[in-house]
Design an enzyme around this catalytic site. Structure first.
Site, short mmCIF file in Angstrom:
data_model
loop_
_atom_site.label_atom_id
_atom_site.label_comp_id
_atom_site.label_asym_id
_atom_site.label_seq_id
_atom_site.Cartn_x
_atom_site.Cartn_y
_atom_site.Cartn_z
N LYS A 376 34.16 22.57 87.76
CA LYS A 376 34.73 22.80 89.10
C LYS A 376 33.67 23.25 90.08
CE LYS A 376 39.52 23.01 87.81
NZ LYS A 376 40.75 23.75 87.60
N ARG A 412 40.77 24.46 79.33
CA ARG A 412 40.89 23.01 79.59
C ARG A 412 39.51 22.50 79.99
NH1 ARG A 412 41.66 19.67 83.93
NH2 ARG A 412 43.10 17.92 83.65
#
Ligand code: 9MG
Length: 441
Positions: A376, A412
């Site tokens: 991210k 995740r």
């Protein structure tokens, strides 16, 4: 809404190491582990009756250490913990029987304050609040949930796999079936490529696979039900035929979830926490499936425009509580729900970091936590502006930190093999117990 959040950083397992070094009997250790640790709870949302109740608690010193406050139980004494038995006589609650109450600023922050004490003092407070004629059950429940925050949630069974929360950090592998996935450039867009990728992740040690046919990247727009179904169903079917690794489907739509569950998916991963499609919870309930409910502020199209919070952790808690209520209202059992703070979903760089640091505060909800940081943007920024494809090391740093802090039950990730290695190290360090012969059990 009254809320009680633990602000202690003390790990009960560290205390147990000290007890072992002291040679205390196992039963004594258990009792002391429950009675000794100092707990601090930040309370918010209190009304006048609760404030009056807390103000009237028999005053105790701010560092509650008096003997009155913690009479050792018979069990401890019987186990020969070396504690005198004479003090085990029950007494009427007096100063020191309850946690100490420090109110917040009455003008600037009414309804707030800090409770400090030991677990048994809090238990006494819960009992007294429940018995109070002013109706203080919300305060009692908030404090009781906060006290239970260290309790491990019940195991989850998905297909042939059993997830024992607290045993280790589990890994969810990402299988994007979108042409514009920000982190893998849409490389696995075709069904065959996506299935092969999922199988490779399973081989690399993924504990579950998350199949997604609609991008959730910042600024992305929704796709139609038909387009999403055409992407995910063949992949779910292909994976189900070739692996027993449980399959999660990242969707916000009831119509997609229904077909995905028929095709063999075990879990619905809804990045809107059941707030986008009112029909989705019932689809999950009727299939007996599990779900992951994530916090988001706004929608993927708008979420990064100007995220703003008054109290980030509290706002996330409130959102997740509402999501759990939507799930429970249609009969999804609590033990089939995972929660996710939604890193990057309507959060600034600083919000992401703060939430990761305070993940443990979400434990008051008593459910396992799934967290996604993989590749991210905030990691790219921390790594000096690296693009998504070069964020592996930063991702592993985040994953290992979460494991070390005990913040996540499932991570995740795109890079499963590397994450498994990083987690093997962090989990092993966190659980290490062999301090030499004098620590023997
Ligand atoms: C689909 N998706 C992308 N990022 C995610 C995250 O952080 N958590 C969950 N549950 N899903 C995500």
């Amino acid at each position: 809404m009254i809320r009680a959040r633990p602000v202690t950083a003390e790990h009960p397992e560290d205390l147990v190491l000290a007890f072992r070094r002291m040679g205390l009997a196992p039963d004594a250790q258990t009792v002391l582990r429950e009675t000794l640790p100092l707990v601090r709870l930040l309370l918010t949302g209190l009304g006048r009756p609760e404030e009056a109740f807390l103000r009237a608690l028999p005053a105790a010193p701010l560092a509650p250490a008096s003997d009155d406050a913690c009479p050792p139980t018979e069990a401890v004494a019987e186990q020969g913990a070396g504690l005198p038995t004479s003090r085990a006589t029950p007494r009427a609650p007096g100063p020191g029987a309850y946690p100490s109450w420090l109110p917040g600023d009455a003008q600037a922050r009414p309804g707030t304050g800090l409770l400090t004490g030991r677990a048994e003092q809090f238990q006494r407070l819960v009992t007294a609040a429940r018995a109070d004629s002013r109706g203080l059950s919300a305060l009692a429940s908030a404090v009781a949930s906060a006290l239970a925050a260290g309790t491990v949630p019940p195991a989850l069974v998905l297909g042939r796999r059993r997830f024992e929360w607290g045993a280790r950090t589990y890994v969810m592998g990402v299988v994007n079936v979108t042409p514009d996935s920000f982190s893998d450039g849409g490389r696995y867009f075709g069904a065959e490529a996506a299935i092969a990728h999922g199988l490779a992740l399973a081989e690399a040690g993924a504990d579950m696979l998350d199949v997604g046919g609609e991008s959730t990247r910042p600024g992305s727009l929704p796709v139609s039900v038909e387009a999403e179904l055409a992407r995910v169903v063949p992949v779910i079917e292909g994976l189900r035929a070739r692996t027993d690794v449980p399959i999660s489907v990242d969707t916000t739509k009831a119509a997609v979830a229904r077909e995905a569950l028929k095709a063999g998916a075990h879990l619905i991963n809804d990045v809107t926490g059941f707030s986008a499609d009112a029909a989705l919870p019932r689809v999950v309930a009727e299939a007996g499936a599990a779900c992951c409910l994530m916090h988001i502020q706004g929608t993927p199209a708008t979420m990064q425009q100007a995220p703003r919070y008054d109290d980030l952790v509290e706002d996330v808690l409130a959102f997740l509580e509402a999501a759990i209520a939507r799930a429970e209202a249609v009969g999804i059992p609590r033990q089939r729900i995972l929660l996710d703070p939604g890193i990057g979903f309507g959060k600034t760089f600083d919000h992401n970091l703060f939430l990761l640091r305070r993940l443990n505060e979400l434990r008051v909800l008593g459910l396992p936590l799934l967290v996604g940081t993989s590749r991210k943007g905030f990691l790219g920024r921390l790594a000096g502006g690296k693009p998504a494809a070069e964020r592996l090391a930063a991702t592993l740093g985040s994953v290992a930190s979460m494991a070390a802090l005990g913040g996540a039950d499932v991570v995740r990730v795109h890079d499963v093999a590397e994450a498994r290695d990083a987690l093997a190290v962090a989990d092993a360090i966190r659980r290490s117990e062999d301090g030499g012969a004098l620590y023997g059990r």
